[in-house]
Design an enzyme around this catalytic site. Structure first.
Site, PDB file in Angstrom:
ATOM      1  CB  THR A  51     -55.601  -5.092 -86.033  1.00 38.43           C
ATOM      2  OG1 THR A  51     -56.451  -6.234 -86.218  1.00 38.43           O
ATOM      3  CG2 THR A  51     -55.003  -4.781 -87.397  1.00 38.43           C
TER       4      THR A  51
ATOM      5  CE1 TYR B  14     -58.312  -2.123 -89.480  1.00 34.83           C
ATOM      6  CE2 TYR B  14     -58.586  -4.440 -88.956  1.00 34.83           C
ATOM      7  CZ  TYR B  14     -58.395  -3.138 -88.544  1.00 34.83           C
ATOM      8  OH  TYR B  14     -58.284  -2.846 -87.204  1.00 34.83           O
TER       9      TYR B  14
HETATM   10  N1  LIG Z   1     -62.429  -2.487 -81.981  1.00 34.35           N
HETATM   11  C1  LIG Z   1     -61.614  -3.532 -82.138  1.00 34.35           C
HETATM   12  O1  LIG Z   1     -61.959  -4.682 -81.818  1.00 34.35           O
HETATM   13  C2  LIG Z   1     -60.226  -3.336 -82.695  1.00 34.35           C
HETATM   14  C3  LIG Z   1     -59.399  -4.451 -82.847  1.00 34.35           C
HETATM   15  C4  LIG Z   1     -58.117  -4.267 -83.357  1.00 34.35           C
HETATM   16  C5  LIG Z   1     -57.671  -3.000 -83.682  1.00 34.35           C
HETATM   17  N2  LIG Z   1     -58.508  -1.939 -83.557  1.00 34.35           N
HETATM   18  C6  LIG Z   1     -58.016  -0.609 -83.932  1.00 34.35           C
HETATM   19  O2  LIG Z   1     -58.264   0.275 -82.864  1.00 34.35           O
HETATM   20  C7  LIG Z   1     -58.538   1.592 -83.349  1.00 34.35           C
HETATM   21  C8  LIG Z   1     -59.810   2.101 -82.736  1.00 34.35           C
HETATM   22  O3  LIG Z   1     -60.882   1.221 -83.070  1.00 34.35           O
HETATM   23  P1  LIG Z   1     -62.365   1.518 -82.569  1.00 34.35           P
HETATM   24  O4  LIG Z   1     -63.090   0.224 -82.552  1.00 34.35           O
HETATM   25  O5  LIG Z   1     -62.310   2.371 -81.358  1.00 34.35           O
HETATM   26  O6  LIG Z   1     -62.905   2.370 -83.810  1.00 34.35           O
HETATM   27  P2  LIG Z   1     -63.851   3.665 -83.800  1.00 34.35           P
HETATM   28  O7  LIG Z   1     -64.378   3.777 -85.190  1.00 34.35           O
HETATM   29  O8  LIG Z   1     -64.836   3.600 -82.690  1.00 34.35           O
HETATM   30  O9  LIG Z   1     -62.833   4.835 -83.487  1.00 34.35           O
HETATM   31  C9  LIG Z   1     -62.018   5.431 -84.467  1.00 34.35           C
HETATM   32  C10 LIG Z   1     -62.014   6.927 -84.233  1.00 34.35           C
HETATM   33  O10 LIG Z   1     -61.134   7.542 -85.180  1.00 34.35           O
HETATM   34  C11 LIG Z   1     -61.802   8.628 -85.798  1.00 34.35           C
HETATM   35  N3  LIG Z   1     -61.245   8.754 -87.158  1.00 34.35           N
HETATM   36  C12 LIG Z   1     -61.314   7.838 -88.161  1.00 34.35           C
HETATM   37  N4  LIG Z   1     -60.695   8.309 -89.254  1.00 34.35           N
HETATM   38  C13 LIG Z   1     -60.232   9.546 -88.947  1.00 34.35           C
HETATM   39  C14 LIG Z   1     -59.500  10.534 -89.667  1.00 34.35           C
HETATM   40  N5  LIG Z   1     -59.190  10.377 -90.949  1.00 34.35           N
HETATM   41  N6  LIG Z   1     -59.164  11.674 -89.027  1.00 34.35           N
HETATM   42  C15 LIG Z   1     -59.505  11.865 -87.707  1.00 34.35           C
HETATM   43  N7  LIG Z   1     -60.193  10.979 -86.996  1.00 34.35           N
HETATM   44  C16 LIG Z   1     -60.567   9.824 -87.595  1.00 34.35           C
HETATM   45  C17 LIG Z   1     -63.267   8.263 -85.771  1.00 34.35           C
HETATM   46  O11 LIG Z   1     -64.150   9.360 -85.871  1.00 34.35           O
HETATM   47  C18 LIG Z   1     -63.383   7.547 -84.421  1.00 34.35           C
HETATM   48  O12 LIG Z   1     -63.634   8.457 -83.380  1.00 34.35           O
HETATM   49  C19 LIG Z   1     -58.551   1.481 -84.870  1.00 34.35           C
HETATM   50  O13 LIG Z   1     -57.307   1.909 -85.354  1.00 34.35           O
HETATM   51  C20 LIG Z   1     -58.749  -0.008 -85.116  1.00 34.35           C
HETATM   52  O14 LIG Z   1     -58.161  -0.400 -86.340  1.00 34.35           O
HETATM   53  C21 LIG Z   1     -59.771  -2.072 -83.059  1.00 34.35           C
END
Ligand SMILES: NC(=O)c1ccc[n+]([C@@H]2O[C@H](COP(=O)([O-])OP(=O)(O)OC[C@H]3O[C@@H](n4cnc5c(N)ncnc54)[C@H](O)[C@@H]3O)[C@@H](O)[C@H]2O)c1
Length: 334
Positions: free
Chosen positions: A116, A140
């Site tokens: 991120t 985070y």
């Molecule tokens: N959405 C954004 O703008 C953004 C920006 C930068 C980085 N990210 C990174 O991208 C990734 C996905 O983000 P997102 O927005 O899709 O989030 P999200 O919450 O929609 O998806 C995360 C998924 O991981 C699963 N999960 C979480 N902890 C878990 C665990 N301990 N064991 C198994 N499964 C688990 C959740 O159930 C979910 O399906 C994350 O790592 C986040 O840090 C997202």
């Protein structure tokens, strides 16, 4: 390639799954459904489990002949990470080490990791390139940087090959209308603006109107999830072919302010959106914009669907659908 998508029932991971299926790549999803949705797992089997369960992870990889990991599973809310950091260290750091242990045990070498822009903190100079020293300002961002460090060390010592993809702000929804963003509560600004347009929120709160930006509101770099998915496909092919690990920004290089988002949402929806101006949120930098040149050069792709109107139109189509469908998890937000 046989892939496992950890966190594939979530927002960004779900879009990658559709892209993997479209590319004819065999995969399965592993997710504990803490913030994800079983309804999003439409193109592969789902194994329900936690990344901290090293034994189940290793067995799942071995039983399915997995050779590549996509790792999306994380807690990902800055504010929550300040209030409850343990959740972040246990889930993101311990969980990722558990995943790396399982990979080593199962002999899996390739991993694409969702990092991120929060690893950078509040740099003075925009746009942010990968030479900028990472100085995260919240738990985070720190947990994500720790995982990047672990990946580099595992790579040097054990031959893991990784792509660390530092996304800026993921935005929009599947252009085919099958999946989109669905968090409960929803903290992200674009769905919240659209929820205000749809009358699901009384108004959109604009936190900070006196930033040193052209219109006084905070500027971020929004990249469409379909572009993110394409970058993941290219990143995995790159590291598998070259054997070289990479760390790259994924963004557009063009920041958008909160006011510009609201204007775009009014254009796309045809609705007047009620706005409440509020003070800045502590710790929110005025502007975070990627220099995407390194990813574009290495991976031969530039974001194609990330103009603000496409982002808004796809997110709006998705919001309208989720308000109408019958699935219980989708109805929860309607
Ligand atoms: N959405 C954004 O703008 C953004 C920006 C930068 C980085 N990210 C990174 O991208 C990734 C996905 O983000 P997102 O927005 O899709 O989030 P999200 O919450 O929609 O998806 C995360 C998924 O991981 C699963 N999960 C979480 N902890 C878990 C665990 N301990 N064991 C198994 N499964 C688990 C959740 O159930 C979910 O399906 C994350 O790592 C986040 O840090 C997202």
């Amino acid at each position: 390639m046989k892939a496992i998508v950890i966190g594939g029932a979530g927002y960004v991971g779900g879009h990658l799954c559709k892209a993997l299926a479209g590319a004819g790549i065999d995969f399965l999803v592993y997710d504990n459904l803490s913030t994800g949705h079983a309804d999003f797992v439409r193109w592969s089997p789902l194994v329900q489990g936690d990344i901290n369960d090293t034994v189940l992870l290793k067995r799942t990889m071995e039983d399915n002949g997995v050779d590549t990991v996509f790792h999306f599973a994380a807690k990902a809310y800055v504010g929550e990470s300040v209030v409850d950091p343990e959740k972040y260290y246990v889930n993101n750091v311990r969980g990722s080490i558990s995943l790396l242990e399982a990979m080593r045990g199962a002999g899996v070498r390739h991993i694409v990791f969702s990092s991120t822009c929060a690893v950078y903190g509040q740099p003075d100079r925009m746009p942010i390139n990968e030479q900028t020293t990472p100085l995260p300002i919240n738990p985070y961002g720190r947990t994500k940087l720790m995982i990047e460090s672990a990946l580099a060390d595992y790579s040097a010592a054990y031959g893991i090959v990784y792509a660390a993809l530092r996304y800026f702000n993921a935005a929009g929804a599947d252009r085919g209308g099958e999946i989109g963003e669905l968090h409960d509560p929803e903290p992200h600004v674009i769905p919240r603006i659209l929820m205000a347009a749809a009358g699901q929120l009384p108004a959109i709160e604009v936190m900070g109107t006196d930033y040193p930006t052209p219109d006084g509101t905070a500027v971020r770099d929004y990249i469409h999830v379909d572009d993110l998915a394409e970058f993941h496909l290219r990143a995995v092919r790159h590291i598998r072919a070259s054997g070289e690990s990479i760390t790259v920004n994924l963004g557009t290089g063009a920041g958008k302010s909160v006011r510009e988002l609201i204007d775009a949402a009014e254009r796309v929806t045809g609705c007047k959106i009620p706005v409440i101006d509020s003070p800045r949120r502590p710790g929110d930098p005025p502007s975070l914009v990627a220099d995407p040149a390194k990813a574009e050069q290495l991976l031969g792709y530039r974001a194609q669907y990330s103009d603000v109107d496409t982002v808004m139109a796809t997110a709006w189509q998705w919001l309208q659908q989720t308000s109408a469908v019958s699935s219980p998890s989708l109805q929860a937000r309607a």
